[in-house]
Design a protein around this motif. Structure first.
Motif, PDB file in Angstrom:
ATOM      1  N   PHE A  97       0.845  -1.199   0.000  1.00  0.00           N
ATOM      2  CA  PHE A  97       0.000   0.000   0.000  1.00  0.00           C
ATOM      3  C   PHE A  97       0.880   1.249   0.000  1.00  0.00           C
ATOM      4  CE2 PHE A  97      -3.960  -2.091   1.034  1.00  0.00           C
ATOM      5  CZ  PHE A  97      -3.633  -3.148   1.874  1.00  0.00           C
ATOM      6  N   CYS A  98       0.464   2.283  -0.722  1.00  0.00           N
ATOM      7  CA  CYS A  98       1.065   3.594  -0.518  1.00  0.00           C
ATOM      8  C   CYS A  98       0.098   4.418   0.331  1.00  0.00           C
ATOM      9  CB  CYS A  98       1.389   4.304  -1.826  1.00  0.00           C
ATOM     10  SG  CYS A  98       0.003   4.604  -2.933  1.00  0.00           S
ATOM     11  N   ALA A  99       0.650   5.324   1.122  1.00  0.00           N
ATOM     12  CA  ALA A  99      -0.164   6.119   2.035  1.00  0.00           C
ATOM     13  C   ALA A  99       0.363   7.546   2.093  1.00  0.00           C
ATOM     14  CB  ALA A  99      -0.163   5.503   3.435  1.00  0.00           C
ATOM     15  N   ARG A 100      -0.544   8.490   2.195  1.00  0.00           N
ATOM     16  CA  ARG A 100      -0.184   9.900   2.324  1.00  0.00           C
ATOM     17  C   ARG A 100      -0.054  10.268   3.786  1.00  0.00           C
ATOM     18  NH1 ARG A 100      -4.232  14.886   0.819  1.00  0.00           N
ATOM     19  NH2 ARG A 100      -5.178  14.232   2.797  1.00  0.00           N
ATOM     20  N   GLU A 101       0.980  11.028   4.100  1.00  0.00           N
ATOM     21  CA  GLU A 101       1.138  11.533   5.452  1.00  0.00           C
ATOM     22  C   GLU A 101       0.658  12.975   5.511  1.00  0.00           C
ATOM     23  OE1 GLU A 101       4.732  11.398   7.744  1.00  0.00           O
ATOM     24  OE2 GLU A 101       5.220   9.378   7.050  1.00  0.00           O
ATOM     25  N   VAL A 102       0.001  13.278   6.609  1.00  0.00           N
ATOM     26  CA  VAL A 102      -0.318  14.666   6.939  1.00  0.00           C
ATOM     27  C   VAL A 102       0.688  15.104   7.993  1.00  0.00           C
ATOM     28  CG1 VAL A 102      -1.981  16.200   8.026  1.00  0.00           C
ATOM     29  CG2 VAL A 102      -2.754  14.453   6.391  1.00  0.00           C
ATOM     30  N   GLN A 103       1.243  16.278   7.823  1.00  0.00           N
ATOM     31  CA  GLN A 103       2.192  16.816   8.795  1.00  0.00           C
ATOM     32  C   GLN A 103       1.761  18.226   9.155  1.00  0.00           C
ATOM     33  OE1 GLN A 103       6.266  17.076   7.413  1.00  0.00           O
ATOM     34  NE2 GLN A 103       6.794  18.631   8.930  1.00  0.00           N
ATOM     35  N   TYR A 104       1.745  18.538  10.424  1.00  0.00           N
ATOM     36  CA  TYR A 104       1.464  19.914  10.822  1.00  0.00           C
ATOM     37  C   TYR A 104       2.206  20.243  12.103  1.00  0.00           C
ATOM     38  CZ  TYR A 104      -2.040  18.046  14.120  1.00  0.00           C
ATOM     39  OH  TYR A 104      -2.678  17.363  15.126  1.00  0.00           O
ATOM     40  N   GLN A 105       2.343  21.512  12.376  1.00  0.00           N
ATOM     41  CA  GLN A 105       3.129  21.958  13.524  1.00  0.00           C
ATOM     42  C   GLN A 105       2.259  22.787  14.452  1.00  0.00           C
ATOM     43  OE1 GLN A 105       6.537  24.336  12.433  1.00  0.00           O
ATOM     44  NE2 GLN A 105       7.338  24.457  14.522  1.00  0.00           N
ATOM     45  N   VAL A 106       2.386  22.537  15.738  1.00  0.00           N
ATOM     46  CA  VAL A 106       1.729  23.345  16.762  1.00  0.00           C
ATOM     47  C   VAL A 106       2.826  23.803  17.718  1.00  0.00           C
ATOM     48  CG1 VAL A 106       0.062  23.422  18.638  1.00  0.00           C
ATOM     49  CG2 VAL A 106      -0.445  22.084  16.568  1.00  0.00           C
ATOM     50  N   LEU A 107       3.073  25.086  17.707  1.00  0.00           N
ATOM     51  CA  LEU A 107       4.178  25.667  18.501  1.00  0.00           C
ATOM     52  C   LEU A 107       5.464  24.954  18.107  1.00  0.00           C
ATOM     53  CD1 LEU A 107       2.415  26.123  21.958  1.00  0.00           C
ATOM     54  CD2 LEU A 107       2.826  27.824  20.166  1.00  0.00           C
ATOM     55  N   PHE A 108       6.093  24.236  19.033  1.00  0.00           N
ATOM     56  CA  PHE A 108       7.361  23.583  18.726  1.00  0.00           C
ATOM     57  C   PHE A 108       7.226  22.091  18.474  1.00  0.00           C
ATOM     58  CE2 PHE A 108       9.558  27.402  19.455  1.00  0.00           C
ATOM     59  CZ  PHE A 108       9.015  28.023  20.568  1.00  0.00           C
ATOM     60  N   SER A 109       6.013  21.593  18.363  1.00  0.00           N
ATOM     61  CA  SER A 109       5.785  20.164  18.153  1.00  0.00           C
ATOM     62  C   SER A 109       5.258  19.889  16.759  1.00  0.00           C
ATOM     63  CB  SER A 109       4.781  19.643  19.184  1.00  0.00           C
ATOM     64  OG  SER A 109       5.296  19.754  20.489  1.00  0.00           O
ATOM     65  N   TYR A 110       5.736  18.773  16.184  1.00  0.00           N
ATOM     66  CA  TYR A 110       5.252  18.328  14.880  1.00  0.00           C
ATOM     67  C   TYR A 110       4.310  17.143  15.077  1.00  0.00           C
ATOM     68  CZ  TYR A 110       8.636  21.247  12.443  1.00  0.00           C
ATOM     69  OH  TYR A 110       9.326  22.314  11.949  1.00  0.00           O
ATOM     70  N   TYR A 111       3.305  17.087  14.241  1.00  0.00           N
ATOM     71  CA  TYR A 111       2.329  16.018  14.294  1.00  0.00           C
ATOM     72  C   TYR A 111       2.251  15.364  12.923  1.00  0.00           C
ATOM     73  CZ  TYR A 111       0.994  17.914  18.773  1.00  0.00           C
ATOM     74  OH  TYR A 111       1.026  18.342  20.077  1.00  0.00           O
ATOM     75  N   TYR A 112       2.166  14.041  12.907  1.00  0.00           N
ATOM     76  CA  TYR A 112       2.103  13.285  11.664  1.00  0.00           C
ATOM     77  C   TYR A 112       1.076  12.172  11.776  1.00  0.00           C
ATOM     78  CZ  TYR A 112       7.036  14.906  11.554  1.00  0.00           C
ATOM     79  OH  TYR A 112       8.189  15.633  11.605  1.00  0.00           O
ATOM     80  N   TYR A 113       0.436  11.860  10.676  1.00  0.00           N
ATOM     81  CA  TYR A 113      -0.357  10.643  10.599  1.00  0.00           C
ATOM     82  C   TYR A 113      -0.582  10.315   9.132  1.00  0.00           C
ATOM     83  CZ  TYR A 113      -4.225  14.038  10.131  1.00  0.00           C
ATOM     84  OH  TYR A 113      -5.022  15.083   9.734  1.00  0.00           O
ATOM     85  N   MET A 114      -0.870   9.046   8.852  1.00  0.00           N
ATOM     86  CA  MET A 114      -1.165   8.590   7.493  1.00  0.00           C
ATOM     87  C   MET A 114      -2.675   8.587   7.331  1.00  0.00           C
ATOM     88  SD  MET A 114       1.638   5.543   7.019  1.00  0.00           S
ATOM     89  CE  MET A 114       1.562   4.915   8.701  1.00  0.00           C
ATOM     90  N   ASP A 115      -3.188   9.423   6.434  1.00  0.00           N
ATOM     91  CA  ASP A 115      -4.634   9.574   6.373  1.00  0.00           C
ATOM     92  C   ASP A 115      -5.304   8.920   5.173  1.00  0.00           C
ATOM     93  OD1 ASP A 115      -5.298  12.857   4.904  1.00  0.00           O
ATOM     94  OD2 ASP A 115      -3.633  11.459   4.545  1.00  0.00           O
ATOM     95  N   VAL A 116      -4.631   8.840   4.048  1.00  0.00           N
ATOM     96  CA  VAL A 116      -5.242   8.273   2.841  1.00  0.00           C
ATOM     97  C   VAL A 116      -4.359   7.142   2.340  1.00  0.00           C
ATOM     98  CG1 VAL A 116      -5.958   8.702   0.473  1.00  0.00           C
ATOM     99  CG2 VAL A 116      -6.329  10.457   2.223  1.00  0.00           C
ATOM    100  N   TRP A 117      -4.989   6.025   2.014  1.00  0.00           N
ATOM    101  CA  TRP A 117      -4.270   4.850   1.551  1.00  0.00           C
ATOM    102  C   TRP A 117      -4.814   4.409   0.199  1.00  0.00           C
ATOM    103  CZ3 TRP A 117      -1.476   1.309   5.193  1.00  0.00           C
ATOM    104  CH2 TRP A 117      -1.261   1.906   6.440  1.00  0.00           C
ATOM    105  N   GLY A 118      -3.944   3.844  -0.628  1.00  0.00           N
ATOM    106  CA  GLY A 118      -4.402   3.205  -1.839  1.00  0.00           C
ATOM    107  C   GLY A 118      -4.984   1.837  -1.538  1.00  0.00           C
ATOM    108  N   LYS A 119      -5.485   1.174  -2.573  1.00  0.00           N
ATOM    109  CA  LYS A 119      -6.096  -0.138  -2.398  1.00  0.00           C
ATOM    110  C   LYS A 119      -5.069  -1.265  -2.389  1.00  0.00           C
ATOM    111  CE  LYS A 119     -10.618   1.164  -4.227  1.00  0.00           C
ATOM    112  NZ  LYS A 119     -11.696   0.875  -5.208  1.00  0.00           N
ATOM    113  N   GLY A 120      -3.853  -0.954  -2.810  1.00  0.00           N
ATOM    114  CA  GLY A 120      -2.784  -1.933  -2.747  1.00  0.00           C
ATOM    115  C   GLY A 120      -2.533  -2.660  -4.051  1.00  0.00           C
ATOM    116  N   THR A 121      -1.314  -3.184  -4.173  1.00  0.00           N
ATOM    117  CA  THR A 121      -0.943  -4.027  -5.298  1.00  0.00           C
ATOM    118  C   THR A 121      -0.201  -5.237  -4.745  1.00  0.00           C
ATOM    119  OG1 THR A 121       0.123  -4.049  -7.488  1.00  0.00           O
ATOM    120  CG2 THR A 121       1.271  -2.838  -5.760  1.00  0.00           C
TER     121      THR A 121
END
Lengths: 127, 110
Positions: A97-121
């Motif tokens: 599967f490939c997956a998209r990461e979302v990244q954002y920053q709040v003050l001095f902290s970074y946040y990440y998560y994988m939100d969208v995934w393909g169906k796979g090969t």
């Protein structure tokens, strides 16, 4: 609609090579970090590797199980992610599967998560 | 990096609530507010249900909630429905990895 579509899977002999592709649409591809995650038959999810975006100098990271054999690349002009797999082993058999990461920053902290995934090969490594 | 620990299976009746645990270490779950939970039906792609330990993406039912205490994160599903029957995976940002998954929990709605 945000979408990821993997392709390139197939049957390959042990020791062989295969290149997977992931075509993205519906979002600004170049802004995002992207991951490959695999799932062996009947097993759980295993993180394979990641490419960061241009702002993070396209740095790549890999799981120990594939480091030195797999290479992740991206072409932002084509909205595409790739996984070059060399020296394949039977234990690499999995849905990838490939997956998209979302990244954002709040003050001095970074946040990440994988939100969208393909169906796979599906990749099958067998003689 | 070792996988996070989840129960292999859980089961409950429709309408009831269930909690799935995910135990890591001070190098992953305990270090970052970056636990996510995914639902996967057989043959389908994983679907994001919870991120940043407790946040729910738009479009995900408010029957799903996340929490964390120390090195253990939890996913609670209330008012169980037949469609909730699936495999659930936790995932955490991890020092040196960056991502580590749990082994998955099969939820059966009796």
């Amino acid at each position: 609609e945000v979408q990821l579509v993997e392709s390139g899977g197939g049957l390959v002999q042990p020791g062989g090579s295969l290149k997977l592709s992931c075509a993205a649409s519906g979002f600004t591809f170049s802004d995002h970090q992207l991951d490959w995650v695999r799932q062996a038959p009947g097993e759980g999810l295993e993180w394979v590797g990641r490419t960061r975006n241009k702002g993070n100098t396209y740095t790549t990271e890999y799981a120990a199980s594939v480091k030195g054999r797999f290479t992740i690349s991206r072409d932002d002009s084509k909205n595409s992610l790739y996984l070059q797999m060399n020296s394949l082993k039977t234990e690499d058999t999995a849905v990838y599967f490939c997956a998209r990461e979302v990244q954002y920053q709040v003050l001095f902290s970074y946040y990440y998560y994988m939100d969208v995934w393909g169906k796979g090969t599906t990749v099958t490594v067998s003689s | 990096q070792s996988a996070l620990t989840q129960p292999a299976s859980v089961s409950e009746s429709p309408g009831q609530s269930i909690t799935i645990s995910c135990t890591g270490t001070s190098s992953d779950v305990g270090s970052y507010n970056l636990v996510s939970w995914y639902q996967q039906h057989p043959g389908k792609a994983p679907k994001l249900m919870i991120y940043d330990d407790t946040k729910r993406p738009s479009g995900v039912s408010n029957r799903f909630s996340g929490s964390k205490s120390g090195n253990t994160a939890s996913l609670t599903i209330s008012g169980l429905q037949a469609e909730d029957e699936a495999n659930y995976y936790c995932c955490s940002y991890a020092r040196g990895s960056p991502w580590v998954f749990g082994g998955g929990t099969k939820l059966t709605v009796l």
